[in-house]
Scaffold this motif. Structure first.
Motif, PDB file in Angstrom:
ATOM      1  N   ILE A 129       1.020  -1.385  -0.520  1.00  0.00           N
ATOM      2  CA  ILE A 129      -0.068   0.103   0.134  1.00  0.00           C
ATOM      3  C   ILE A 129       0.784   1.383  -0.294  1.00  0.00           C
ATOM      4  CG2 ILE A 129      -1.187   1.887   1.651  1.00  0.00           C
ATOM      5  CD1 ILE A 129      -2.962  -1.453   2.048  1.00  0.00           C
ATOM      6  N   LYS A 130       0.738   2.368  -0.546  1.00  0.00           N
ATOM      7  CA  LYS A 130       1.785   2.705  -1.081  1.00  0.00           C
ATOM      8  C   LYS A 130       0.314   4.484  -0.675  1.00  0.00           C
ATOM      9  CE  LYS A 130       2.238   4.809  -4.538  1.00  0.00           C
ATOM     10  NZ  LYS A 130       2.955   4.868  -6.255  1.00  0.00           N
ATOM     11  N   HIS A 131       1.069   5.159   0.716  1.00  0.00           N
ATOM     12  CA  HIS A 131       0.529   5.865   1.073  1.00  0.00           C
ATOM     13  C   HIS A 131       1.114   7.704   1.016  1.00  0.00           C
ATOM     14  CE1 HIS A 131      -2.175   7.979   3.926  1.00  0.00           C
ATOM     15  NE2 HIS A 131      -0.825   8.379   5.485  1.00  0.00           N
ATOM     16  N   ARG A 132       0.685   8.655   0.926  1.00  0.00           N
ATOM     17  CA  ARG A 132       1.179  10.196   0.982  1.00  0.00           C
ATOM     18  C   ARG A 132       1.113  10.676   2.913  1.00  0.00           C
ATOM     19  NH1 ARG A 132       3.072  13.551  -2.610  1.00  0.00           N
ATOM     20  NH2 ARG A 132       2.349  11.756  -4.491  1.00  0.00           N
ATOM     21  N   LEU A 133       2.479  11.135   2.923  1.00  0.00           N
ATOM     22  CA  LEU A 133       1.775  12.101   4.486  1.00  0.00           C
ATOM     23  C   LEU A 133       1.791  13.008   4.451  1.00  0.00           C
ATOM     24  CD1 LEU A 133       5.130   9.609   6.056  1.00  0.00           C
ATOM     25  CD2 LEU A 133       2.751   9.301   6.687  1.00  0.00           C
ATOM     26  N   GLU A 134       1.432  13.149   5.288  1.00  0.00           N
ATOM     27  CA  GLU A 134       0.807  15.383   5.217  1.00  0.00           C
ATOM     28  C   GLU A 134       2.542  15.958   5.081  1.00  0.00           C
ATOM     29  OE1 GLU A 134       0.013  15.757   9.263  1.00  0.00           O
ATOM     30  OE2 GLU A 134      -2.110  15.193   9.518  1.00  0.00           O
ATOM     31  N   ASP A 135       3.720  15.343   5.375  1.00  0.00           N
ATOM     32  CA  ASP A 135       4.831  16.314   5.306  1.00  0.00           C
ATOM     33  C   ASP A 135       5.228  16.105   3.565  1.00  0.00           C
ATOM     34  OD1 ASP A 135       5.789  13.580   5.856  1.00  0.00           O
ATOM     35  OD2 ASP A 135       7.384  14.103   7.048  1.00  0.00           O
ATOM     36  N   GLY A 136       4.284  15.585   2.681  1.00  0.00           N
ATOM     37  CA  GLY A 136       4.798  15.425   1.319  1.00  0.00           C
ATOM     38  C   GLY A 136       5.780  13.540   0.627  1.00  0.00           C
ATOM     39  N   THR A 137       6.201  12.922   1.881  1.00  0.00           N
ATOM     40  CA  THR A 137       6.719  11.994   1.959  1.00  0.00           C
ATOM     41  C   THR A 137       5.572  10.534   1.868  1.00  0.00           C
ATOM     42  OG1 THR A 137       6.473  11.793   4.423  1.00  0.00           O
ATOM     43  CG2 THR A 137       8.644  12.548   3.532  1.00  0.00           C
ATOM     44  N   LEU A 138       6.337   9.969   1.148  1.00  0.00           N
ATOM     45  CA  LEU A 138       5.261   8.186   0.688  1.00  0.00           C
ATOM     46  C   LEU A 138       5.881   7.341   1.435  1.00  0.00           C
ATOM     47  CD1 LEU A 138       6.051   8.685  -3.262  1.00  0.00           C
ATOM     48  CD2 LEU A 138       3.790   9.230  -1.711  1.00  0.00           C
ATOM     49  N   LEU A 139       4.981   6.809   2.032  1.00  0.00           N
ATOM     50  CA  LEU A 139       5.087   5.926   2.986  1.00  0.00           C
ATOM     51  C   LEU A 139       4.682   4.389   2.053  1.00  0.00           C
ATOM     52  CD1 LEU A 139       5.807   4.080   5.534  1.00  0.00           C
ATOM     53  CD2 LEU A 139       3.478   4.725   6.519  1.00  0.00           C
ATOM     54  N   VAL A 140       5.723   3.220   2.037  1.00  0.00           N
ATOM     55  CA  VAL A 140       5.659   2.380   1.046  1.00  0.00           C
ATOM     56  C   VAL A 140       5.537   0.923   2.533  1.00  0.00           C
ATOM     57  CG1 VAL A 140       5.494   0.784  -0.588  1.00  0.00           C
ATOM     58  CG2 VAL A 140       5.957   2.590  -0.817  1.00  0.00           C
ATOM     59  N   VAL A 141       3.978   0.440   2.837  1.00  0.00           N
ATOM     60  CA  VAL A 141       4.122  -0.918   3.940  1.00  0.00           C
ATOM     61  C   VAL A 141       4.042  -2.077   2.768  1.00  0.00           C
ATOM     62  CG1 VAL A 141       3.051  -1.870   5.490  1.00  0.00           C
ATOM     63  CG2 VAL A 141       3.356   0.676   5.674  1.00  0.00           C
ATOM     64  N   ALA A 142       4.601  -3.079   2.747  1.00  0.00           N
ATOM     65  CA  ALA A 142       4.298  -4.062   1.354  1.00  0.00           C
ATOM     66  C   ALA A 142       4.697  -5.592   2.561  1.00  0.00           C
ATOM     67  CB  ALA A 142       5.616  -4.385   0.801  1.00  0.00           C
ATOM     68  N   GLN A 143       4.201  -6.034   1.948  1.00  0.00           N
ATOM     69  CA  GLN A 143       3.775  -7.876   2.565  1.00  0.00           C
ATOM     70  C   GLN A 143       4.510  -8.922   1.327  1.00  0.00           C
ATOM     71  OE1 GLN A 143       1.250  -8.715   5.505  1.00  0.00           O
ATOM     72  NE2 GLN A 143       1.135 -11.068   5.400  1.00  0.00           N
ATOM     73  N   ASP A 144       5.636 -10.001   1.930  1.00  0.00           N
ATOM     74  CA  ASP A 144       5.981 -10.744   1.270  1.00  0.00           C
ATOM     75  C   ASP A 144       4.668 -11.442   1.401  1.00  0.00           C
ATOM     76  OD1 ASP A 144       6.650 -12.642  -0.498  1.00  0.00           O
ATOM     77  OD2 ASP A 144       8.751 -12.823   0.393  1.00  0.00           O
ATOM     78  N   VAL A 145       4.060 -11.567  -0.634  1.00  0.00           N
ATOM     79  CA  VAL A 145       3.227 -12.944  -0.289  1.00  0.00           C
ATOM     80  C   VAL A 145       3.633 -14.260  -1.286  1.00  0.00           C
ATOM     81  CG1 VAL A 145       1.411 -11.197  -0.276  1.00  0.00           C
ATOM     82  CG2 VAL A 145       2.125 -12.073  -2.196  1.00  0.00           C
ATOM     83  N   TYR A 146       4.802 -14.879  -1.198  1.00  0.00           N
ATOM     84  CA  TYR A 146       5.431 -15.693  -1.725  1.00  0.00           C
ATOM     85  C   TYR A 146       4.389 -17.278  -1.186  1.00  0.00           C
ATOM     86  CZ  TYR A 146       7.936 -19.689  -3.281  1.00  0.00           C
ATOM     87  OH  TYR A 146       8.181 -20.892  -3.965  1.00  0.00           O
ATOM     88  N   ASP A 147       4.146 -17.257   0.588  1.00  0.00           N
ATOM     89  CA  ASP A 147       3.754 -18.290   0.718  1.00  0.00           C
ATOM     90  C   ASP A 147       2.127 -17.699   0.453  1.00  0.00           C
ATOM     91  OD1 ASP A 147       6.182 -19.112   1.990  1.00  0.00           O
ATOM     92  OD2 ASP A 147       5.818 -18.036   3.689  1.00  0.00           O
ATOM     93  N   LEU A 148       0.876 -16.917   0.375  1.00  0.00           N
ATOM     94  CA  LEU A 148       0.153 -17.508   0.151  1.00  0.00           C
ATOM     95  C   LEU A 148       0.094 -17.555  -1.136  1.00  0.00           C
ATOM     96  CD1 LEU A 148      -2.436 -15.791   0.702  1.00  0.00           C
ATOM     97  CD2 LEU A 148      -1.981 -14.025  -0.070  1.00  0.00           C
ATOM     98  N   LEU A 149       0.980 -17.584  -2.427  1.00  0.00           N
ATOM     99  CA  LEU A 149       0.913 -17.767  -3.760  1.00  0.00           C
ATOM    100  C   LEU A 149       1.128 -18.971  -3.779  1.00  0.00           C
ATOM    101  CD1 LEU A 149       1.965 -14.766  -5.767  1.00  0.00           C
ATOM    102  CD2 LEU A 149      -0.057 -15.308  -5.461  1.00  0.00           C
ATOM    103  N   GLU A 150       2.270 -19.924  -2.788  1.00  0.00           N
ATOM    104  CA  GLU A 150       1.945 -20.517  -3.219  1.00  0.00           C
ATOM    105  C   GLU A 150       1.480 -21.363  -1.804  1.00  0.00           C
ATOM    106  OE1 GLU A 150       5.529 -22.722  -0.349  1.00  0.00           O
ATOM    107  OE2 GLU A 150       6.350 -23.342  -1.876  1.00  0.00           O
ATOM    108  N   PHE A 151       0.603 -21.367  -1.161  1.00  0.00           N
ATOM    109  CA  PHE A 151      -0.737 -21.895  -0.526  1.00  0.00           C
ATOM    110  C   PHE A 151      -1.797 -21.950  -1.650  1.00  0.00           C
ATOM    111  CE2 PHE A 151      -4.849 -21.645   0.935  1.00  0.00           C
ATOM    112  CZ  PHE A 151      -5.402 -22.984   2.128  1.00  0.00           C
ATOM    113  N   ASP A 152      -2.345 -20.530  -2.189  1.00  0.00           N
ATOM    114  CA  ASP A 152      -3.016 -21.405  -3.670  1.00  0.00           C
ATOM    115  C   ASP A 152      -2.657 -22.083  -5.469  1.00  0.00           C
ATOM    116  OD1 ASP A 152      -5.074 -18.537  -4.866  1.00  0.00           O
ATOM    117  OD2 ASP A 152      -4.341 -19.243  -6.468  1.00  0.00           O
ATOM    118  N   GLU A 153      -1.247 -22.201  -4.777  1.00  0.00           N
ATOM    119  CA  GLU A 153      -1.146 -23.169  -6.319  1.00  0.00           C
ATOM    120  C   GLU A 153      -1.341 -24.744  -5.855  1.00  0.00           C
ATOM    121  OE1 GLU A 153       2.696 -24.696  -8.842  1.00  0.00           O
ATOM    122  OE2 GLU A 153       2.709 -22.559  -7.014  1.00  0.00           O
ATOM    123  N   LEU A 154      -1.125 -24.963  -4.727  1.00  0.00           N
ATOM    124  CA  LEU A 154      -1.131 -26.024  -3.739  1.00  0.00           C
ATOM    125  C   LEU A 154      -2.687 -26.558  -3.513  1.00  0.00           C
ATOM    126  CD1 LEU A 154       1.344 -26.373  -0.681  1.00  0.00           C
ATOM    127  CD2 LEU A 154       1.570 -27.537  -2.993  1.00  0.00           C
TER     128      LEU A 154
END
Length: 455
Positions: A129-154
Motif C-alpha cells: 500500500i502506497k500512502h502520502r504523508l502530511e509532510d509530502g513523503t511517501l510511505l510504502v508498507v508491503a508484505q511478502d505474499v510468496y507463501d500465500l501464492l504457494e498455498f493458492d497453487e497447492l
C-alpha cells in the motif's frame, strides 16, 4: 450365463445412468471446489490487506523523526525482507527502508502487487500500500505474499487432483454399474429365450434386492405361473374331454344307431329318444359349465361386485341343501362368525361356489354323517370353510381336483361332470382369494380365505 463384452457396457442403461450421476456430481464438485477456492483466496488476501492498513495507520500516527528511526530499525531486523517498510521523499528517493525504488502505479491507499527484485538476487511477490504523508513523503508498507501464492497453487493442484480422482472413480463405478446391469439383463434374456423355446417351467432370475428389475421379474414370473397353469389346464381339459365325454357320446351314438337299425315299437322309440336327450342335455350342461368358468376367469363379472355377507351366503346354501342331506340322514350345520363378514364380491358367484362345495361334501359323505359350513374372521380377513366326513382327497390329487373335468378314479362312477371345484377355483381367482384343501381325518376340508372385511 452369456459373457459380457466390454464394448457392450457403454450401451447399457446402467452405464448411462452412472454417467448422468457422474456429470451431476462433477458439476456439484466443480462448483463447490470453485467456491471453496474463491472464498479461501479472498479471505487470505483480505487478511494481508487488513494487516497492511493497520501498519499504515500505525506509521502515520508516529512523529516524522520517530517514524524514520522505526523504519530504519525495522529494515535492520527484517533481514529476509518479509515485511519491507520504506519511506520515500517526494522525488522518489529512498529515505529509509528495504525497497530501492518506488513501486509502480499512481494510485494511493489501494493494495496492489508487484515483483520485487531483491538486492541480494532473486525476486519475490510483494503486496503493498502506497500512502502520502502530511509532510509530502511517501510511505510504502508491503508484505511478502510468496507463501500465500504457494498455498493458492497447492490448493488448485489439490482440487484438480481431487477432480481427476473423482472422475476416475466415477467412470469405474459407471462401468461396474453397466456391467452389473448387462449381466442381469443377459440372465433375463437367456431365461426368456428358454421360455420362448417352450420351457414354461423356466422363471426369470430374481436377485432379492427388490429393485426395479426384481419387481418386473416378479410380475413376469407371476404371469408365467398363470400361463403355465392355464396351459396345463388346457392340456388336462383336452385329456379329460377325450376320456370323460367319449363315454356319453359313444352311448348316444350307439342308441341312435340301434334305433335306426331295429324296428322298435313307439314306446321303445320314445324311451330311446328320452335317453338320447338326457345324454345330449348332460353334454350341453357340461359345455355350459365350461363357458361359465371361462366367463368368470375373463373377469367379466367384476362389474357385479357389491358388499356381500358371507354369513348370509353360508345360511342360504345350507337351507338349499338341507332337504337333500336329510334324505340320507346327513346333518348340515352352519357356524357363522361373531360379526358380519362383509366383503366385496359377486353375490351370485360366491353363492354358486359355496353350493358346489356343499354339494360335493354331501355327495361324498357317508349316510348319517355331518357336514359343516363355517365362516370365521381374524385380523380383518374372512375365511369360508366346508368340512365333511367322507373319504377325503389324496394329497397327490389336491391340486389336480381344481382342473376342469378332472375326476379321480374313486369318483368316476359318481354323478357329476368334474367342473364343480373348477368353478370354485375360478371364483376364488376372480376374488383374489386363496383356495386350500386339507385333511379332516376323516373327511375333507376345503377352505376359501383371504377376503378382506369392508365397512
Amino acid at each position: 450365463m452369456s459373457s459380457v463384452r466390454l464394448s457392450d457396457i457403454p450401451r447399457t442403461s446402467g452405464f448411462r445412468v452412472g454417467l448422468v450421476f457422474l456429470a451431476l456430481f462433477g458439476v456439484s464438485f466443480s462448483g463447490l471446489s470453485g467456491y471453496t477456492y474463491w472464498k479461501t483466496a479472498i479471505y487470505l488476501k483480505q487478511e494481508v490487506d487488513a494487516n497492511l492498513y493497520r501498519q499504515v495507520d500505525s506509521r502515520t500516527g508516529q512523529p516524522a523523526a520517530l517514524r524514520l528511526q522505526e523504519i530504519r530499525k525495522h529494515a535492520d531486523q527484517d533481514h529476509e525482507g518479509r515485511v519491507p517498510h520504506t519511506l520515500f521523499a517526494e522525488d522518489g528517493s529512498v529515505l529509509a527502508g528495504a525497497l530501492q525504488a518506488l513501486p509502480p502505479g499512481e494510485k494511493f491507499d489501494i493494495p496492489r502487487e508487484f515483483r520485487w527484485d531483491k538486492p541480494g538476487g532473486g525476486h519475490r511477490p510483494i503486496r503493498f500500500i502506497k500512502h502520502r504523508l502530511e509532510d509530502g513523503t511517501l510511505l510504502v508498507v508491503a508484505q511478502d505474499v510468496y507463501d500465500l501464492l504457494e498455498f493458492d497453487e497447492l490448493l488448485v493442484h489439490a482440487l484438480v487432483s481431487g477432480g481427476i480422482v473423482f472422475l476416475l472413480v466415477g467412470l469405474v463405478g459407471a462401468f461396474w454399474l453397466g456391467n452389473s446391469t448387462r449381466v442381469r439383463l443377459n440372465a433375463l434374456s437367456e431365461a426368456i429365450k428358454r421360455i420362448v423355446e417352450g420351457d414354461l417351467s423356466r422363471r426369470l432370475p430374481v436377485k432379492g434386492s427388490y429393485d426395479d428389475i426384481d419387481r418386473i421379474a416378479t410380475v413376469v414370473n407371476g404371469m408365467l405361473d398363470e400361463l403355465e397353469r392355464l396351459m396345463s389346464e388346457v392340456k388336462g381339459v383336452c385329456d379329460d374331454i377325450a376320456h370323460d365325454l367319449r363315454t356319453p357320446l359313444t352311448r348316444l351314438i350307439a342308441r341312435l344307431e340301434r334305433a335306426q337299425r331295429r324296428g322298435l315299437q313307439a314306446e321303445e322309440y320314445a324311451q330311446t329318444l328320452d335317453a338320447a336327450l338326457d345324454d345330449a342335455k348332460g353334454l350341453l350342461s357340461t359345455f355350459r359349465a365350461l363357458l361359465r368358468i371361462s366367463e368368470i376367469e375373463d373377469s367379466v363379472r367384476r362389474s357385479h361386485f357389491a358388499a356381500v355377507d358371507l354369513n348370509r351366503i353360508g345360511w342360504d346354501a345350507v337351507e338349499l341343501f338341507e332337504p337333500l342331506a336329510e334324505e340320507r340322514g346327513i346333518t348340515v350345520q352352519m357356524i357363522e362368525s361373531t360379526r358380519p363378514a362383509t366383503i366385496a364380491g359377486d353375490p351370485q358367484l360366491l353363492f354358486d361356489a359355496t353350493c358346489n362345495l356343499l354339494d360335493n361334501a354331501i355327495k361324498f359323505s357317508p349316510d348319517h354323517s355331518t357336514v359343516t359350513v363355517q365362516v370365521s374372521e381374524a385380523e380383518r380377513r374372512v375365511t369360508l370353510t366346508v368340512a365333511d366326513q367322507g373319504p377325503g382327497i389324496p394329497e397327490a390329487e389336491r391340486d389336480a381336483v381344481f382342473r376342469r373335468l378332472y375326476r379321480s378314479e374313486s369318483s368316476r362312477h359318481t354323478v357329476g361332470n368334474g367342473l364343480g371345484l373348477s368353478l370354485v377355483a375360478a371364483v376364488s381367482r376372480l376374488h383374489d382369494l386363496k383356495l386350500e384343501v386339507d385333511d379332516a381325518r376323516p373327511g375333507c376340508i376345503i377352505r376359501i380365505s383371504g377376503a378382506e372385511l369392508i365397512g
